[in-house]
Design an enzyme around this catalytic site. Structure first.
Site, short mmCIF file in Angstrom:
data_model
loop_
_atom_site.label_atom_id
_atom_site.label_comp_id
_atom_site.label_asym_id
_atom_site.label_seq_id
_atom_site.Cartn_x
_atom_site.Cartn_y
_atom_site.Cartn_z
N ARG A 93 -34.03 34.62 28.66
CA ARG A 93 -34.52 33.25 28.57
C ARG A 93 -34.91 32.76 29.97
O ARG A 93 -34.30 33.13 30.96
CB ARG A 93 -33.46 32.33 27.97
CG ARG A 93 -33.28 32.48 26.49
CD ARG A 93 -32.31 31.48 25.91
NE ARG A 93 -30.95 31.70 26.35
CZ ARG A 93 -30.36 31.05 27.35
NH1 ARG A 93 -30.99 30.09 28.00
NH2 ARG A 93 -29.11 31.34 27.69
N TYR A 126 -39.88 37.84 24.88
CA TYR A 126 -38.42 37.99 24.77
C TYR A 126 -37.86 37.05 23.69
O TYR A 126 -38.19 35.86 23.67
CB TYR A 126 -37.73 37.71 26.13
CG TYR A 126 -36.24 37.59 25.95
CD1 TYR A 126 -35.48 38.73 25.67
CD2 TYR A 126 -35.61 36.36 25.95
CE1 TYR A 126 -34.12 38.63 25.42
CE2 TYR A 126 -34.24 36.24 25.70
CZ TYR A 126 -33.51 37.38 25.43
OH TYR A 126 -32.16 37.28 25.16
N GLY A 149 -35.25 35.18 22.90
CA GLY A 149 -34.75 33.83 23.12
C GLY A 149 -35.85 32.83 23.44
O GLY A 149 -35.68 31.62 23.27
N LYS A 197 -33.25 29.23 19.42
CA LYS A 197 -32.88 28.27 20.46
C LYS A 197 -33.78 27.04 20.37
O LYS A 197 -33.33 25.92 20.60
CB LYS A 197 -33.00 28.93 21.83
CG LYS A 197 -32.12 30.15 22.00
CD LYS A 197 -30.67 29.82 21.76
CE LYS A 197 -29.77 31.01 21.91
NZ LYS A 197 -28.38 30.69 21.61
N HIS A 228 -24.11 25.12 19.77
CA HIS A 228 -24.17 26.53 20.16
C HIS A 228 -22.79 27.15 19.91
O HIS A 228 -22.04 27.42 20.84
CB HIS A 228 -24.54 26.59 21.65
CG HIS A 228 -24.90 27.94 22.16
ND1 HIS A 228 -24.83 28.28 23.49
CD2 HIS A 228 -25.34 29.06 21.54
CE1 HIS A 228 -25.21 29.53 23.65
NE2 HIS A 228 -25.53 30.03 22.48
N SER A 240 -23.86 31.68 26.55
CA SER A 240 -24.52 32.94 26.19
C SER A 240 -23.81 34.13 26.83
O SER A 240 -23.41 34.05 27.99
CB SER A 240 -25.97 32.92 26.68
OG SER A 240 -26.59 31.74 26.25
N CYS A 291 -20.89 35.43 26.37
CA CYS A 291 -19.46 35.28 26.69
C CYS A 291 -18.58 35.70 25.51
O CYS A 291 -17.41 35.31 25.44
CB CYS A 291 -19.15 33.84 27.07
SG CYS A 291 -19.78 33.39 28.69
N GLY A 292 -19.13 36.44 24.56
CA GLY A 292 -18.29 37.02 23.52
C GLY A 292 -18.23 36.26 22.21
O GLY A 292 -17.27 36.44 21.45
N THR A 309 -20.15 36.74 19.58
CA THR A 309 -20.29 37.71 18.48
C THR A 309 -18.99 38.50 18.31
O THR A 309 -18.54 38.72 17.18
CB THR A 309 -21.50 38.65 18.75
OG1 THR A 309 -22.64 37.83 19.01
CG2 THR A 309 -21.78 39.55 17.56
N ASP A 359 -23.65 32.35 16.49
CA ASP A 359 -24.34 31.70 17.62
C ASP A 359 -24.58 30.21 17.42
O ASP A 359 -24.55 29.47 18.40
CB ASP A 359 -25.69 32.41 17.86
CG ASP A 359 -26.32 32.06 19.20
OD1 ASP A 359 -25.59 32.04 20.20
OD2 ASP A 359 -27.54 31.82 19.24
N ASN A 405 -29.17 42.54 29.46
CA ASN A 405 -29.42 41.58 28.38
C ASN A 405 -30.19 42.26 27.23
O ASN A 405 -30.92 41.60 26.49
CB ASN A 405 -30.21 40.37 28.90
CG ASN A 405 -30.24 39.24 27.88
OD1 ASN A 405 -29.26 38.97 27.19
ND2 ASN A 405 -31.39 38.56 27.77
N ARG A 433 -30.75 43.75 23.57
CA ARG A 433 -30.31 43.03 22.37
C ARG A 433 -30.45 43.85 21.11
O ARG A 433 -31.27 44.76 21.03
CB ARG A 433 -31.18 41.77 22.21
CG ARG A 433 -31.05 40.76 23.34
CD ARG A 433 -29.81 39.95 23.16
NE ARG A 433 -29.58 39.00 24.25
CZ ARG A 433 -29.00 37.82 24.08
NH1 ARG A 433 -28.60 37.43 22.89
NH2 ARG A 433 -28.80 37.03 25.10
N ARG A 439 -16.29 31.75 30.82
CA ARG A 439 -15.84 32.86 31.67
C ARG A 439 -15.34 32.25 32.96
O ARG A 439 -16.15 31.82 33.79
CB ARG A 439 -17.08 33.67 32.02
CG ARG A 439 -17.15 35.04 31.62
CD ARG A 439 -18.53 35.59 31.95
NE ARG A 439 -19.07 36.26 30.79
CZ ARG A 439 -18.78 37.50 30.44
NH1 ARG A 439 -18.00 38.25 31.21
NH2 ARG A 439 -19.27 38.03 29.34
N GLY A 453 -9.53 42.13 20.05
CA GLY A 453 -8.66 41.93 18.89
C GLY A 453 -7.43 41.09 19.21
O GLY A 453 -6.94 40.31 18.38
C1 OXD Z 1 -28.37 33.12 24.04
C2 OXD Z 1 -28.59 33.88 22.79
O1 OXD Z 1 -29.06 33.40 25.06
O2 OXD Z 1 -27.87 33.61 21.81
O3 OXD Z 1 -27.54 32.21 24.03
O4 OXD Z 1 -29.49 34.74 22.74
MN MN Z 2 -26.62 31.91 22.13
#
Ligand code: OXD
Ligand code: MN
Length: 602
Positions: A86, A216, A218, A225, A245, A267, A269-270, A272, A294, A383, A385, A416, A510
């Site tokens: 992005r 790209y 995003g 977004k 978000h 974005s 930072c985990g 998913t 997301d 990045n 994807r 983070r 986990g």
């Molecule tokens: C982000 C995404 O950049 O979800 O936040 O792709």
């Molecule tokens: Mn995102």
């Protein structure tokens, strides 16, 4: 210039079914006159259309077919190396006044911006096909669901939109023929994929988006977004709901009691990973299910917040994904997946840093060059994807298509942070929780261009995505809170705190179930905690840490500690951030800062 998207010629019966809504036809005609494409392709989202577009994309080398035995029906796309993330510096909110866009957005005057973009789009699709993609965001029968149309000259965008949205007839049916129906107008053109002509522009008052010069995801999957967050947040404020978000997960105890939780992390930072968490062995009988990874759209009903995931797929960061970090993501992306900017192995499989197993002795890297483990460079872009349908997820929540959404028991903010932020703490109430969200910060990642690893304030993880004045956004949060008789509890988590020698203190993945369980206990009025200056913090005995041998009692103490020096610096950081917003911060939040200062002093 090499045309990055030469025209394609579909056979009769593909790409020729026009919608019946005159407003859509008129708009498409206007864009056609401006961009002068060779032909127009009306997308219906069918299997036949998808097969055709894949075969054309393979011919044009937009896609590479992967080994069908290793990753069935999956493809690799390489974006231009100048176009891999992005671009926040080229993203604009185009409102009549600068004040409406507020201090955190790039603002651009709408009339001038339309003129500039129309200049760039003039004749831009000559020799290309103009695709018209109808889609909806949200479950088919949700009152929150929005209709969008994206015009694009990229087959990669069409193929991705089919994964990421509910695309085709479903949108036309919902739109009907009413010329006044609400729908989003999105125009995308690759132009010549030149960063100097790359602009992602939003016109909230017109429910319109124009994105040029990028391929790209995003920047160009305008549903995500651009519509679901930037335009979505603007509509949400006007219409009295929240566009956030946030991931949404379900968590069910062995006794069968289920809660839903929404979590805002910046974005990469985990989100998913958290949304697909597999509890450790010690938590046998607990189940986590994914509603979304997301974006959450939340509305008020019966005094509670109810959330839907507007998306239909996951556009996740690939590096670091493994059977250890996220087995459910690995299963999800094992077939029917569109990869972007990962490495290609000699046997036609995909590879990335952090994947299970040893690195291949040779691969083609994300730029298309030879790669071996001895080389210093990354095989996959940091990045890179995947785009994969949510139906691939083995732990997809059964209520994901429920139009009324799922009731939210807790909202979690997190980032983070190597220091300062304890593993978890709970806000005293909604207003305090809004303050915690508004001041949250995180170390930057590769999801956006720019420096990686510096701490920046990212309120509610919405800094790049709030489509209007951030002060009004904070006010909207406070107003929503007043309308909730049964508000979710608000928490802050930090999986990334490090020891003095730079090692992560918490195992994460986990084991985050241990924190989630405490959060659920708090929602049920159980679960112990100590009251601290920053909120309620669990003591070591309040967390279930059984069978967590990798971590010492001292580490747990450090993870749960509130360091006075660090918090003085944090408090100063909050003040500096609020000051930088130039007077838009609501008095309630300034008051919360004062209260925090007193508690820290006292
Ligand atoms: C982000 C995404 O950049 O979800 O936040 O792709
Ligand atoms: Mn995102």
């Amino acid at each position: 210039m090499i045309n990055p998207a030469p025209a394609i010629s579909p056979p009769p019966g593909i790409g020729d079914e026009k919608p019946g809504n005159q407003a859509v036809l008129d708009w498409v005609h206007e864009v056609e006159l401006l961009t002068q494409p060779e032909n127009i392709f009306w997308c219906d989202g069918s299997e036949r259309e998808n097969d055709f577009l894949i075969s054309e994309s393979l011919k044009q080398k937009v896609l590479i077919k992967l080994n069908d035995e290793k990753v069935p029906r999956s493809y690799l796309h390489r974006s231009n190396p100048n176009d891999v993330a992005r671009v926040e510096q080229f993203t604009f909110i185009c409102t009549p006044t600068k004040a409406e866009a507020g201090p955190t957005n790039n603002w651009s005057e709408p009339t001038e911006t339309y003129a500039k973009l129309h200049g760039l789009l003039k004749g831009a699709m000559r020799g290309r096909t103009m695709f018209v993609v109808p889609y909806i965001m949200g479950p088919a029968d949700s009152p929150l669901t929005k209709i969008g149309f994206e015009i694009t000259d990229s087959t990669y965008v069409v193929l991705s939109m089919r994964i990421m949205t509910r695309m085709g007839d479903i949108a036309l049916k919902r739109l009907g023929r009413d010329p006044k129906a609400e729908w989003n107008r999105g125009v995308h053109s690759l132009l010549d994929v030149n960063p100097e002509r790359r602009f992602i522009c939003h016109f909230p008052q017109d429910n319109a988006i124009i994105s040029v010069g990028s391929g790209y995801g995003g920047n160009v999957l305008l549903s995500k977004k651009c519509l679901a967050l930037r335009i979505g947040s603007y509509l949400a404020r006007k219409q009295g709901w929240l566009a956030e978000h946030m991931l949404i997960l379900g968590v069910e105890s062995p006794a069968g009691k289920k809660h839903y939780v929404a979590a805002a992390f910046p974005s990469a930072c985990g989100k998913t990973n958290f949304a697909m968490l597999i509890p450790p062995k010690h938590f046998a009988g607990w189940k986590v299910t994914t509603v979304g990874d997301d974006i959450a759209w939340m509305q008020i009903r019966e005094g509670r917040l109810w959330a839907v995931n507007p998306e239909n797929g996951y556009f996740g960061v690939v590096p670091g994904t493994s059977c250890k970090s996220n087995p459910n993501a690995m299963k999800s992306i094992s077939h029917d997946t569109l990869f972007t900017n990962v490495a290609l192995t000699e046997d036609g499989n995909v590879w990335w840093e952090g994947k299970d197993g040893t690195p291949p002795p040779h691969a083609i890297d994300w730029r298309g060059n030879d790669w071996t483990p001895e080389l210093n460079g990354k095989a996959a872009h940091p990045n890179s994807r995947f785009a994969t349908p949510m139906r691939n997820n083995p732990v997809l929540d059964p209520h994901v298509e429920d139009g009324k959404g799922v009731p939210i028991s807790a909202i979690i903010f997190g980032g983070r942070r190597s220091d300062t932020m304890p593993l978890v703490f709970q806000a005293f109430d909604w207003e305090h929780g809004t303050y915690i969200g508004s001041t949250m910060a995180s170390e930057t990642t590769a999801a956006a261009t720019g420096a990686v690893g510096h701490v920046r304030r990212d309120p509610m993880a919405m800094l790049p995505f709030c489509g209007y004045n951030i002060g009004d956004y904070f006010r909207h949060w406070l107003e929503i809170g007043k309308r909730l008789s049964n508000p979710p509890l608000i928490f802050h988590v930090n999986w990334f705190r490090k020891s003095a020698d730079g090692k992560f203190l918490w195992p994460g993945f986990g084991d985050n179930m241990r924190v989630l369980e405490w959060i659920i206990e708090r929602c049920e009025g159980r679960g112990g905690a100590a009251e601290s200056a920053i909120g309620y913090i669990p003591r070591a005995q309040d967390l279930d840490l059984d069978e967590l041998s990798s971590i010492s009692a001292e580490q747990i103490q450090e993870l749960l500690s509130v360091n006075a020096h660090e918090w003085q610096a944090e408090l100063a950081g909050h003040a500096e951030f609020f000051d930088s917003l130039g007077g838009v911060v609501p008095g309630e939040l300034l008051g919360q800062r004062e209260k925090l200062a007193k508690r820290l002093a006292g």
